[in-house]
Design an enzyme around this catalytic site. Structure first.
Site, PDB file in Angstrom:
ATOM      1  N   LEU A   1       0.861  -1.179   0.000  1.00  0.00           N
ATOM      2  CA  LEU A   1       0.000   0.000   0.000  1.00  0.00           C
ATOM      3  C   LEU A   1       0.897   1.228   0.000  1.00  0.00           C
ATOM      4  O   LEU A   1       1.705   1.388   0.912  1.00  0.00           O
ATOM      5  CB  LEU A   1      -0.900   0.022   1.245  1.00  0.00           C
ATOM      6  CG  LEU A   1      -1.854  -1.159   1.457  1.00  0.00           C
ATOM      7  CD1 LEU A   1      -2.484  -1.076   2.843  1.00  0.00           C
ATOM      8  CD2 LEU A   1      -2.924  -1.183   0.381  1.00  0.00           C
ATOM      9  N   HIS A   2       0.732   2.088  -1.004  1.00  0.00           N
ATOM     10  CA  HIS A   2       1.607   3.262  -1.002  1.00  0.00           C
ATOM     11  C   HIS A   2       1.010   4.503  -1.665  1.00  0.00           C
ATOM     12  O   HIS A   2       1.563   5.587  -1.562  1.00  0.00           O
ATOM     13  CB  HIS A   2       2.929   2.936  -1.710  1.00  0.00           C
ATOM     14  CG  HIS A   2       2.829   2.951  -3.212  1.00  0.00           C
ATOM     15  ND1 HIS A   2       2.278   1.919  -3.934  1.00  0.00           N
ATOM     16  CD2 HIS A   2       3.183   3.892  -4.124  1.00  0.00           C
ATOM     17  CE1 HIS A   2       2.320   2.211  -5.214  1.00  0.00           C
ATOM     18  NE2 HIS A   2       2.851   3.400  -5.370  1.00  0.00           N
ATOM     19  N   ARG A   3      -0.130   4.390  -2.330  1.00  0.00           N
ATOM     20  CA  ARG A   3      -0.640   5.534  -3.084  1.00  0.00           C
ATOM     21  C   ARG A   3      -1.152   6.628  -2.159  1.00  0.00           C
ATOM     22  O   ARG A   3      -1.769   6.374  -1.127  1.00  0.00           O
ATOM     23  CB  ARG A   3      -1.737   5.100  -4.054  1.00  0.00           C
ATOM     24  CG  ARG A   3      -1.184   4.264  -5.193  1.00  0.00           C
ATOM     25  CD  ARG A   3      -2.186   4.025  -6.289  1.00  0.00           C
ATOM     26  NE  ARG A   3      -1.564   3.240  -7.336  1.00  0.00           N
ATOM     27  CZ  ARG A   3      -0.900   3.754  -8.370  1.00  0.00           C
ATOM     28  NH1 ARG A   3      -0.802   5.061  -8.501  1.00  0.00           N
ATOM     29  NH2 ARG A   3      -0.344   2.974  -9.274  1.00  0.00           N
TER      30      ARG A   3
END
Length: 350
Positions: free
Chosen positions: A196-198
């Site tokens: 998860l990084h957005r």
């Protein structure tokens, strides 16, 4: 032929490594500094045998203006014949705009992808870069068709995808050298990998909490390598420890490739990891409202899980099946050679 290559983030290091192997005597490698964490940057250069940057800038991805100015000044000093940018990051947009301002021929590698969601920074980064590029190197036939629909001015070339080159080239050595499975006693245990990084997820504490809670409902442990921004956001949630989620630091490429290869399924909001999952023949669940890799969904190796469908995630993952068909969507691992040969041929004509 003098080439200036702009990189700044993990996926670009992998792509550039494959092309740079064939351009060493022609290339100046410029690192914008977008991924400043050593685990997100330095280790990739050593593992992928990517030469150290000839020019190291220090611009974070939240400071696009200074990144553009820094690249303009660098291009002005180097006077390259061609600028190469990769993918859809802030470094890509900055490199494209700086090259355009100085009227330098631009090659955009991984062109033509569209999620059709302009709220994503990645979407306008790649759209602008495509329309400024002299050469658009497309990973798939569908991405080339999209550029034709948009009537772009540059040349459209279906090159295949450099991530395929990297996976095919490095998978065997990664599986041999990585010890991550032994470190976490995973050789004979089922597990999932998630990323998860957005920004639209990480910057919204309530949404991030929701996604973590739903990952926590899965039937096997979920190993989650954390981008530095994701780690900071989770720490600020101040939640009780999760027993299913196993947080890891950013992983070197060989460890990540090995971890992905042996997983039962991959859950991600990343564009690049959707593609890696497909190349590695691992079922993928994309935790987003849309994807730019439409072909992976059409072949049923990738399932789009929108936010409203998160309660169904345990059922979707548990019922996963590996499709019997696995068509070659992204080329045969020779994208780097095609890109380099095209640029050399085009330069010789000028």
């Amino acid at each position: 032929m003098k080439i200036a290559t702009v990189v700044g983030a993990r996926p670009q290091f992998m792509k550039a490594a494959m092309v740079s192997k064939q351009l060493r005597q022609h290339e100046t490698l410029i690192h914008t500094g977008q991924h400043y964490d050593a685990a997100m940057s330095d280790v990739f250069f050593s593992q992928l045998q990517l030469k150290k940057p000839d020019v190291q800038l220090h611009h974070r991805d939240d400071d696009l203006g200074s990144m553009i100015v820094g690249l303009e000044e660098t291009f002005d000093q180097l006077k390259p014949d061609i600028v190469i940018v990769y993918g859809d990051t802030a470094s890509t947009l900055a490199g494209s705009l700086a090259a355009s301002k100085l009227q330098l021929p631009l090659a955009h590698v991984e062109a033509g992808l569209r999620s059709f969601n302009r709220r994503m920074p990645e979407e306008y980064n790649r759209v602008v870069s495509d329309h400024l590029a002299t050469w658009c190197f497309c990973p798939t036939e569908q991405s080339a068709i999209q550029l034709t629909k948009e009537n772009i001015n540059g040349s459209i070339i279906v090159s295949g995808d450099l991530m395929v080159d990297a996976c095919l080239h490095y998978k065997t050595v990664a599986l041999k050298e990585s010890t991550i499975l032994e470190e976490h006693q995973l050789r004979a245990k089922p597990y999932y990998v998630a990323t998860l990084h957005r920004a639209e997820l990480i910057d919204d504490a309530k949404r991030l909490q929701t996604y973590l809670n739903h990952l926590q409902t899965l039937d096997y442990p979920v190993y989650l390598p954390l981008h530095p921004r994701t780690k900071k956001a989770i720490e600020q949630l101040n939640v009780d420890p999760y027993d299913i989620l196993r947080f890891l630091p950013p992983l070197p490429y060989f460890d990540m490739l090995t971890l992905l290869s042996h997983s039962q399924a991959i859950l991600t909001d990343s564009g690049g990891i959707q593609k890696e999952a497909y190349v590695l023949s691992v079922p993928c669940f994309t935790l987003r409202e849309e994807t730019e890799w439409h072909e992976t969904v059409a072949t049923r190796w990738n399932t789009l899980v929108k936010e409203k469908d998160l309660p169904l995630l345990p059922q979707l993952v548990k019922q996963r099946k590996r499709p019997t068909e696995h068509p070659s969507l992204f080329g045969e691992g020779d994208a780097a050679t095609l890109i380099v040969e095209t640029l050399k041929r085009e330069f010789s004509r000028s």
